[in-house]
Write an enzyme that holds these catalytic residues in place. Structure first.
Site, short mmCIF file in Angstrom:
data_model
loop_
_atom_site.label_atom_id
_atom_site.label_comp_id
_atom_site.label_asym_id
_atom_site.label_seq_id
_atom_site.Cartn_x
_atom_site.Cartn_y
_atom_site.Cartn_z
N ASP A 25 -4.56 -2.08 -4.44
CA ASP A 25 -3.86 -1.96 -3.16
C ASP A 25 -3.46 -3.32 -2.56
OD1 ASP A 25 -3.04 -1.38 -0.59
OD2 ASP A 25 -4.65 0.04 -0.20
N SER A 78 0.82 -1.20 0.00
CA SER A 78 0.00 0.00 0.00
C SER A 78 0.86 1.26 0.00
CB SER A 78 -0.97 -0.04 1.19
OG SER A 78 -1.96 0.95 1.06
#
Length: 368
Positions: A283, A168
């Site tokens: 992500d 992330s």
């Protein structure tokens, strides 16, 4: 460790191996040089379980002969681990062309070392001895800028960083670290680019995502340019979720800006990143927010993990109630969450390296 020069007589090889065995370090053999005799290579391979090939990165040479002998010259079950060390000039700003050296060769690791730079030699020594330090930076949105403060603290405490990666938001800061930036450079760069609101607020018709991502893409272009991951000074990885294959994808090579952007692409906010096979990536923190297991797969030595999202409370609702809609979705954490509102990127960057000056009067510092 036995150091074998390019094309020495076999007698010298046996003497070197004997000395290494007597010192208890005969499990690592380093081959130096550009030209090698096949019998010498075979003899070296037979005595080792780890073969490190050291080459001058500025002068191309074909290492296929060494790799072929290592893989096929002996029992495959006893084949040594292949590693590559690329020697760079001390004045090199960043490596380039690493993919050419790695193509068609199954190297377990590759390292970039600058000639005459003591820190790089020390990093190589830690790598060979299994004492290199890995740093894993987790996701957390704007909280991820706290990683800059962690890197500053490690620098002040003389804790080296030899390998870095994350999920992330983590790969953004980790990538800057892997490029060799100091914490001061990270702080100045991120404060500048994240304060430019034009990079973020590019709303579009939300058929796929709330934002088009075109302006945000420029942020990654400005930060990482055309660099590939394998051209970073430090070994590095980023993760993403491959929606097309339903798996966690780990990226250790390829375009840095593409995979770092993919790792931070929050589903619904920005459109997925599409790879060369047409797969959709979002992500990486959705499946593994602090991927220490991925670090362990390719790293020997201690691992430091940073989780800036550890105390994030789950969003909960009263039984039988409906999920929030409209503006209610924008509230931090939901109706019953005890989680404070997330900081804005610019606020997070300014506070990320707020580490007291240990030389300032009355300053205190706590470490764990």
């Amino acid at each position: 460790m036995s150091l074998v020069g390019g094309g020495p007589p076999e007698k010298r090889l046996h003497q070197s191996l004997g000395m290494a065995t007597a010192l208890g370090i005969g499990d690592s053999v380093v081959v130096l040089g550009r030209e090698h005799q096949e019998p010498l290579i075979a003899e070296t391979v037979r005595h080792s379980d780890r073969l490190i090939i050291v080459v001058d990165a500025s002068s191309w040479c074909d290492v296929s002969a060494i790799c072929d002998v290592a893989r096929h010259g002996i029992d495959p079950l006893a084949a040594p681990t292949l590693e590559l060390v690329l020697l760079q000039r001390a004045t090199t700003s960043h490596p380039s062309g690493t993919a050419k050296w790695l193509n068609d060769h199954s190297f377990a690791h590759h390292l970039h070392l600058r000639e005459g730079v003591a820190g790089d030699i020390a990093r190589f020594a830690r790598h060979v001895s299994g004492r290199s330090v890995g740093l894993v930076l987790g996701g957390g949105g704007a909280r991820g800028f706290a990683h800059i403060g962690v890197i500053r603290a490690m620098h002040e405490l003389s804790i080296p960083i030899d390998t870095v990666g994350g999920s992330s938001m983590g790969p953004m800061v980790a990538g800057q670290c892997a490029m060799g930036w100091t914490w001061e450079e990270m702080l100045a760069h991120n404060e500048r680019v994240w304060n430019d609101r034009r990079l973020h607020w590019d709303a579009t018709v939300p058929t796929v995502s709330l934002f088009s991502g075109r302006r945000a893409t420029r942020l990654y272009d400005v930060t990482f340019g055309d660099l590939d991951i394998e051209d970073f000074w430090l070994p590095y990885f980023a993760t993403s979720v491959d929606l097309s294959a339903f798996r966690l994808a780990v990226h250790r090579d390829g375009p840095a800006r593409q995979w770092i952007r993919a790792s931070a692409t929050v589903a619904g906010l920005w459109p997925p990143v599409i790879d060369s096979d047409g797969h959709l990536h979002i992500d990486g923190g959705q499946l593994n927010n602090v991927p220490t297991d991925q670090m362990r797969d390719h790293h020997d030595g201690p691992i430091i993990a940073v989780d800036v999202f550890a105390r994030q409370a789950a969003m909960t609702l009263e039984p039988g109630s409906s999920p929030p809609i409209g503006i209610g979705i924008c509230s931090a954490g939901g109706p019953r969450s005890d989680t404070p509102r997330s900081p804005t990127p610019s606020t997070a960057v300014r506070s990320s390296a707020a580490w007291p000056n240990r030389n300032a009067p009355g300053s205190t510092r706590t470490t764990t």
